[in-house]
Write a protein that holds these residues in place. Structure first.
Motif, short mmCIF file in Angstrom:
data_model
loop_
_atom_site.label_atom_id
_atom_site.label_comp_id
_atom_site.label_asym_id
_atom_site.label_seq_id
_atom_site.Cartn_x
_atom_site.Cartn_y
_atom_site.Cartn_z
N SER A 25 0.82 -1.20 0.00
CA SER A 25 0.00 0.00 0.00
C SER A 25 0.86 1.26 0.00
O SER A 25 0.34 2.36 0.07
N GLY A 43 3.97 -15.03 6.41
CA GLY A 43 3.14 -13.86 6.20
C GLY A 43 3.81 -12.51 6.39
O GLY A 43 3.14 -11.52 6.64
N GLU A 81 4.97 -9.33 5.00
CA GLU A 81 4.65 -8.62 3.76
C GLU A 81 5.89 -8.05 3.08
O GLU A 81 6.00 -8.07 1.85
N TRP A 88 -1.24 -9.61 -6.41
CA TRP A 88 -0.94 -9.99 -5.03
C TRP A 88 -1.06 -8.79 -4.10
O TRP A 88 -1.58 -8.90 -2.98
N TYR A 97 -4.70 -8.07 -3.50
CA TYR A 97 -5.22 -9.10 -2.60
C TYR A 97 -4.82 -8.78 -1.16
O TYR A 97 -5.65 -8.84 -0.24
N GLN A 98 -3.55 -8.43 -0.96
CA GLN A 98 -3.06 -8.11 0.39
C GLN A 98 -3.77 -6.88 0.95
O GLN A 98 -4.15 -6.86 2.13
N ASN A 99 -3.92 -5.86 0.13
CA ASN A 99 -4.58 -4.63 0.61
C ASN A 99 -6.05 -4.87 0.94
O ASN A 99 -6.56 -4.35 1.94
N ILE A 100 -6.74 -5.65 0.12
CA ILE A 100 -8.15 -5.96 0.40
C ILE A 100 -8.24 -6.85 1.65
O ILE A 100 -9.09 -6.63 2.52
N ASN A 101 -7.37 -7.84 1.73
CA ASN A 101 -7.38 -8.77 2.84
C ASN A 101 -7.08 -8.07 4.17
O ASN A 101 -7.76 -8.31 5.17
N ILE A 102 -6.11 -7.18 4.20
CA ILE A 102 -5.78 -6.46 5.42
C ILE A 102 -6.84 -5.40 5.73
O ILE A 102 -7.17 -5.13 6.86
N VAL A 135 -9.99 -5.71 5.22
CA VAL A 135 -11.16 -6.38 5.77
C VAL A 135 -10.95 -6.69 7.24
O VAL A 135 -11.86 -6.64 8.04
N LEU A 136 -9.70 -7.06 7.59
CA LEU A 136 -9.41 -7.39 8.98
C LEU A 136 -9.48 -6.16 9.80
O LEU A 136 -9.88 -5.95 10.81
#
Length: 173
Positions: free
Chosen positions: A17, A99, A101, A162, A165-170, A172-173
């Protein structure tokens, strides 16, 4: 809240990001595709257009770089290969198993560049074996550049997927 937390809240230190990571990625691949075997691509274009001294200069700089690459590969090749495999394996494990990053980001830069290094070694060997000169040399360097650009394009695409995916995944958390 202390000043350290305030700064890290203001400046996102995660790799995917961070704008600086994407700028570095673009500069990285732009530079890699401009220098085929250490020869700037504008020299190849100039040698194709003007022949004469431009072609002699291209031949000289290519000969020097090919000899340098092959000397390093023959003297230190197994050590470099072993260290590179160790480093890439470590980055892959840290990044994708544990994991981390930052390790993912470095791996997504280093692995495709290792493919370009192998491509450079192969091209250097072909140039030395056939004694490429003139238009044949220009074609070989142009093909090397095209293959580097294809690897770079695929690398940027995979890294962008990737990273999203990482930005969306983090996020959401």
């Amino acid at each position: 809240m202390n000043w350290y937390a305030s700064i890290f809240e203001l400046i996102d230190m995660r790799s995917f990001s961070n704008l600086w990571f994407w700028i570095a990625l673009a500069v990285f691949w732009s530079t890699a595709s401009h220098w085929a075997l250490g020869v700037p691509f504008d020299m190849v274009q100039r040698a194709r257009r003007h022949n004469g001294q431009a072609e002699i200069d291209l031949l000289d700089i290519t000969r020097v770089n090919v000899n340098r690459i092959l000397f390093i590969a023959r003297v230190s090749g197994p050590w470099i290969l072993g260290f590179a495999c160790f480093l890439l394996t470590t980055l892959a494990l840290l990044g994708f198993w544990y994991g981390v990053e930052f390790a993912q980001a470095v791996f997504l830069l280093a692995f495709p560049m290792s493919l370009v290094a192998l491509l450079s070694l192969s091209t250097a060997q072909q140039i030395e074996t056939e004694g490429s000169q003139g238009e044949v040399l220009c074609r070989r360097l142009s093909r090397h550049r095209l293959k580097t650009q294809l690897i770079g394009t695929a690398s940027i695409f995979v890294t962008a997927l990737w990273g999203m995916y990482q930005n969306i995944n983090i996020g959401v958390l």
